[in-house]
Design a protein around this motif. Structure first.
Motif: not given
Lengths: 668, 174
Positions: A61-62, A65, B34, B70-73, B75
């Motif tokens: 995901p990182s 993003k 996200y 995990e994606t929005v950790a 944020e």
């Protein structure tokens, strides 16, 4: 049907689905007791290795993003358990040309688009005839490729080759073109001796709205494309399109215009229906008509086809496809004073399912009835009998075995029965080894056949019987399939979606290749299988995203061969393969500021040696350029093709002129 | 010359890293969700306090596992840190700002939408008739790529402002 298989074929190309190494998977978590940790985690992992190999998602995901919305839309998703399928099916020399690559090239039709594939040899013979082959045997009757458009087989059993002038579809709607060089007989069927070309158009859900484009130029005189895509309900979408073009003549060696200008008008539709969550139905149809204005008169050609395909997906590993189509073409040739009408009915069924975790079985059945009617208005030549039914029965089965998380073995065979040579077996074995993440080493050995065509067996010159003391050709009553056993080795490295490097080498052993020989003590010639030979070569293909706005793709192909008469036979088979030894291609696609695009293509084709039947063609280097500007719904483009020289020969003796055209497109 | 070559190589490798890598369906969807928080504007009245969390609710079965979290950790949406919550009962959904429902069952979707009433909650779903039933963003997969459809009027009706950038890349806007 084949369409569906091919999605799998493409997938691995477009993405890397190789399992991350276990080490890599755990790298982030390994800190103080790394070794112990690794051991503890590895142990169960090893036991369930095949399953684990399927679940490693390559992008985190990182990483995702960081992408823009548009980039994110371009990310292909790996549907987890399909992964192994993709992995092993890429164990062949596949190249994929995307719709975007085609549109950026300025190509105006399918043959021009195929010039963008560096391992295809594409030569324009005259204004309406193209000769296209992979791995050799390039002749006017090039007959060792299997070509499909949206699941419909388009090579004609009349001579085993493709009438490219009849295969017109709007390039705007092409999703991708997949080219596999090397045998594809096991899955794909007869004629896939040296390669498979699979042209796939977009789903109608992806071509919504109106599109109109108008082009005008000197060689492509004019072309109009119009399409409208609509939505009847959430589940039901459609598009209709129309196309019309006129093309100018080639040039004679004297510099005068040849008489070969031509025009075509075509229309068609596609309907996609998501009948239920697991059923997908597609209907397509294409209808065309046109004329070639040849030296001896206007020669009409027309074609109609409709296809329906039903796909039911039980799970990601299991699906069933049923496909039916009807196809008909008619073409007249004033110069040859002959005409051919071919009607084809085709039924295909295909089923895929897993057995435990290790096996994925794909099997299918097919029936095709082609009815040919050939007519010559003089009796100097004839295809006898002039009406003939050509039923073809096929069945295939393939098992893909996960020997190890990194090692896949695919075994399969196709069995077919055709009217001329009876049963034919086309087995293959492919091994794919994911050496490391993004690296695949593969090897394959396969057998494929080119089944006899009308032109091999039923060809008579003259049409009436003559005594053996006078020269004549009396068909090929004993002609059997031409056969190849191909040995292939390849390597593919794909560190990222836009970057790839692939290298394939092959050694092909051909047996029972075409010949024309006199019966002993007579002047009566018959078409026989008196030639044999070997060919070998290498194919390099690269793609490089140099910067977000600059993409390069290209490649180089080397081919050499030794074709000869079988011992004791007298025939010179040189003209069966007017092949280039060296061929290179580079395409550059550059985005400039303010909505401009500058695209360049360089092409190199080696010389063609002189043979009994054909003239020597000098090597040539040429390039195309496209400058385009787009803003919202409008796009303007200026394209120059074959700019290097005023005119050049690609095959035979006719000159292809340097050409230009301007194009305006609008989308609503 | 050497400098040029080095630059090219580094440039290419750096690009290679920046290129979209293949990804699992759920991580792409998680990143899209996200992104929705970036391209949709919530009215300040949707939050109880200036630093109240922004809640992403997953209703029913959770296909994301830990990926969504995990994606929005770390944020935030404005000053609101993003939290991920799972819900079995639609009653709790009132605290959410974005709700994802993976179920394709019309009954489940209807229950979820009904429980939200006219609150400023962005609804994201998978069911084919999701948007027709009043949902706002529906995911679909085409040629192995994730696409979405937007029901802009449903969003507007609850004062969610969807940026034109998002509308432009949507497959269908109604």
């Amino acid at each position: 049907m084949k369409n569906e298989q091919s999605e799998l074929l493409t997938a691995p190309y477009a993405q890397n689905v190789y399992p991350k190494s276990l080490k890599h998977l755990f790298r982030k978590t390994i800190r103080p007791t790394a070794r112990l940790c690794r051991f503890l985690r590895l142990w169960p992992a090893l036991l369930t290795a095949p399953a684990l190999a399927q679940v490693a998602p390559p992008a985190s995901p990182s990483e995702l993003k960081k992408l823009s919305l548009e980039q994110l839309m371009d990310v292909e998703v790996t549907l987890v358990s399909r992964t192994p399928q993709k992995l092993s099916e890429v164990a062949s020399a596949i190249q994929v040309l995307t719709g975007a690559d085609i549109r950026r090239s300025g190509a105006t039709n399918i043959p021009e688009a195929l010039r963008l594939i560096p391992n295809l040899q594409v030569a324009q013979l005259n204004a309406s005839t193209w000769i296209i082959s992979a791995r050799g045997f390039n002749t006017i009757f090039a007959n060792k490729l299997l070509v499909m458009i949206d699941g419909r087989t388009v090579y004609t059993p009349f001579f085993g080759g493709v009438l490219w002038e009849q295969q017109n579809i709007p390039l705007e709607d092409v999703e991708r073109i997949e080219v596999v060089s090397g045998p594809g007989g096991t899955l794909w069927g007869a004629n896939a001796v040296n390669g498979v070309i699979n042209i796939v158009t977009k789903s109608s859900a992806e071509t919504q709205g109106a599109y109109v484009s108008v082009s005008a130029g000197n060689f492509l005189k004019n072309q109009i494309d119009a399409r409208y895509g609509g939505r009847i309900s959430d589940q039901l979408t459609y598009r209709i399109y129309g196309q019309h073009f006129e093309r100018e003549p080639t040039l004679l060696p004297s510099g005068d215009e040849n008489r070969d200008r031509w025009r075509m008008t075509q229309g068609g539709f596609r309907v996609d229906w998501a009948a239920t969550a697991r059923d997908q139905v597609a209907f397509t149809g294409n209808f065309s008509g046109g004329a070639r204005y040849l030296a001896l008169g206007k020669s009409r050609l027309d074609g109609q086809n409709v296809l329906g395909r039903w796909t039911r997906r039980y799970s990601e590993q299991s699906e069933l496809i049923v496909q039916l189509y009807y196809d008909r073409y008619y073409r007249n040739d004033a110069n040859a004073t002959g005409s051919d009408r071919l009607t084809t009915y085709d039924f295909d069924f295909q089923h895929r399912f897993p057995i435990k975790n290790r096996h994925s079985i794909l099997w299918g059945l097919g029936y095709r009835l082609a009815r040919d009617f050939t007519e010559w208005r003089t009796n100097t030549t004839a295809i006898l009998p002039n009406r003939k039914d050509l039923p073809l029965y096929t069945g295939f089965v393939q098992d893909e075995i996960a020997l190890h998380p990194k090692l896949k073995l695919t075994l399969g065979t196709k069995l077919l029965h055709n009217v001329y040579s009876g049963f034919e077996l086309q087995p293959s074995a492919r091994l794919a080894w994911a050496v490391r993440r993004d690296n695949l080493l593969w090897a394959a050995v396969s057998r494929a056949v080119r089944t006899p065509s009308r032109l091999d067996v039923d060809y008579f010159l003259p049409a009436y019987p003559v005594p053996p003391t006078q020269p004549s050709v009396a068909g090929g009553p004993n002609f059997v399939s031409e056969k190849v056993v191909a040995w292939e080795l390849g390597y593919r490295w794909q560190p990222a979606a836009g970057v790839h490097f692939s290298l394939a080498g092959f050694y092909n052993v051909y047996r029972d290749i075409y010949s024309v020989e006199a019966l002993p003590g007579t002047l009566t010639y018959q078409i026989q299988n008196g030639s044999e030979g070997e060919s070998w070569g290498g194919e390099l293909a690269v793609g490089l995203q140099v910067s977000p706005g600059w993409r390069l793709r290209g490649g180089y192909t080397y081919l050499d061969k030794d074709l000869r008469a079988k011992p004791g036979r007298s025939f010179n088979p040189d003209y069966l393969g007017n092949d280039v030894k060296n061929r290179a291609m580079l395409q550059s696609m550059l985005n400039l500021p303010a909505g401009f695009q500058l695209d360049l293509i360089g092409q190199y084709f080696d010389y063609l040696p002189k043979t009994l039947a054909t003239a020597r063609v000098p090597s040539y280097l040429t390039f195309d350029a496209r400058l385009a500007w787009s803003a919202r719904w409008l796009e303007l483009a200026l394209v120059g093709q074959n700019l290097a020289k005023d005119r050049h020969i690609e095959f035979g003796t006719l000159y292809i002129p340097r050409s230009y055209y301007a194009k305006i497109s609008a989308r609503f | 010359m050497r400098l040029l070559v080095t630059w090219l190589l580094i440039g290419v490798l750096a690009q290679a890293r920046a290129q979209p890598m293949p990804a699992s369906e759920v991580s792409v969807k998680a990143v899209f969700i996200y992104n929705f928080t970036r391209f949709v504007e919530w009215p300040e009245t949707a939050f109880s306090s200036p630093d109240a969390p922004f809640v992403i609710g997953i209703f029913g079965a959770d296909p994301f596992g830990s990926v969504m979290a995990e994606t929005v950790a770390g944020e935030k949406v404005g000053n609101h840190p993003i939290h991920v919550q799972r819900y079995r009962d639609p009653a709790g959904l009132a605290d959410c700002h974005l709700v994802y429902v993976g179920s394709r069952e019309a009954e489940v979707v209807r229950e979820m939408l009904a429980s939200l009433g006219r609150r400023a909650v962005l609804t994201v779903g998978e069911a084919v008739p999701f948007n027709r039933m009043g949902g706002m963003i529906r995911f679909l997969t085409r040629n192995n790529k994730i696409r979405f459809e937007i029901n802009a009027s449903a969003a507007r009706a609850v004062q969610l402002n969807i940026s034109s950038k998002l509308l432009n890349v949507a497959e269908a806007v109604n």
